[in-house]
Design an enzyme around this catalytic site. Structure first.
Site, mmCIF file in Angstrom:
data_model
loop_
_atom_site.group_PDB
_atom_site.id
_atom_site.type_symbol
_atom_site.label_atom_id
_atom_site.label_comp_id
_atom_site.label_asym_id
_atom_site.label_seq_id
_atom_site.Cartn_x
_atom_site.Cartn_y
_atom_site.Cartn_z
ATOM 1 N N CYS A 1 67.784 48.111 42.909
ATOM 2 C CA CYS A 1 66.764 48.775 43.709
ATOM 3 C C CYS A 1 66.528 48.044 45.032
ATOM 4 O O CYS A 1 66.834 46.859 45.174
ATOM 5 C CB CYS A 1 65.454 48.842 42.916
ATOM 6 N N ASP B 1 56.940 47.079 33.962
ATOM 7 C CA ASP B 1 57.057 46.126 35.066
ATOM 8 C C ASP B 1 55.827 45.235 35.108
ATOM 9 O O ASP B 1 54.825 45.487 34.446
ATOM 10 C CB ASP B 1 57.198 46.902 36.382
#
Length: 200
Positions: A7, A128
């Site tokens: 990412c 996360d």
């Protein structure tokens, strides 16, 4: 073997690194408050440079629907990732309006957060520590496996991916800062991360 998403691509050379290593997904940060932010126009240029076989994920944080629709309509992104406080209703709305898979990220601080994640209508959930902090959440909260596929993010590096896979058995892993050197994507780290995720 685990799926892997790289990412936070920003530069043409980042796309080249991804084309060379062929992770399962490539991510663009389309949230203006991120240091890895790129514009929808930049995302489209990078999409054109990337191998068409690599799906692209656009990351948004509590943004208006129109900001999400624009890069979907242009073809810049194949998957929408919502990384803020979006409700289940918002997840359903984005899925309906875009016609694309929707992933939802959850900041994990307690077992209640894991319960909310497990119940999300998103196509895939991501666990996360926060918003690109580069730190892990408390993995011991995952003492019981989730009964749906999920992505692990936060504090992952090529070195600790094997431990994460063995300990937590996620469907996939998501890396950004863990494959960077001085804030920029690092070819060798991306290669090592993809190899680690695939057990090579």
């Amino acid at each position: 073997m685990s799926k892997i998403k790289i990412c936070g691509l920003r530069r043409e050379i980042d796309a080249d690194y991804v084309n060379e290593t062929v992770p399962d997904y490539a991510g663009f940060i389309l949230w203006p408050h991120s240091r890895r932010y790129i514009t929808p126009e930049q995302a489209l240029e990078l999409r054109r440079r990337l191998d068409p076989a690599i799906p692209t994920v656009g990351v948004f944080v509590d943004q208006p629907l129109e900001e999400i629709l624009a890069p979907v309509r242009s073809g810049a992104i194949d998957i929408v990732q919502l990384h803020g406080h979006e409700t289940p209703e918002t997840v359903r709305l984005v899925a309906r309006e875009t016609g694309k898979p929707v992933w939802k990220a959850f900041k994990v601080r307690s077992e209640d957060d894991l319960s909310r994640a497990a119940d999300s209508p998103a196509d895939l959930i991501l666990l996360d520590n926060g918003y690109g902090t580069g730190q892990s959440f408390d993995w011991s909260l995952l003492s019981r496996p989730l009964d749906r596929p999920w992505l692990l993010a936060g504090g992952l590096t090529p070195e600790n991916i094997p431990q994460a896979l063995e300990q937590l058995s996620p469907w996939g892993v998501d890396l950004s800062s863990g494959v960077e050197t001085e804030g920029w994507k690092d070819r060798e780290k991306i290669l090592a991360a993809v190899q680690a995720a695939r057990g090579n």
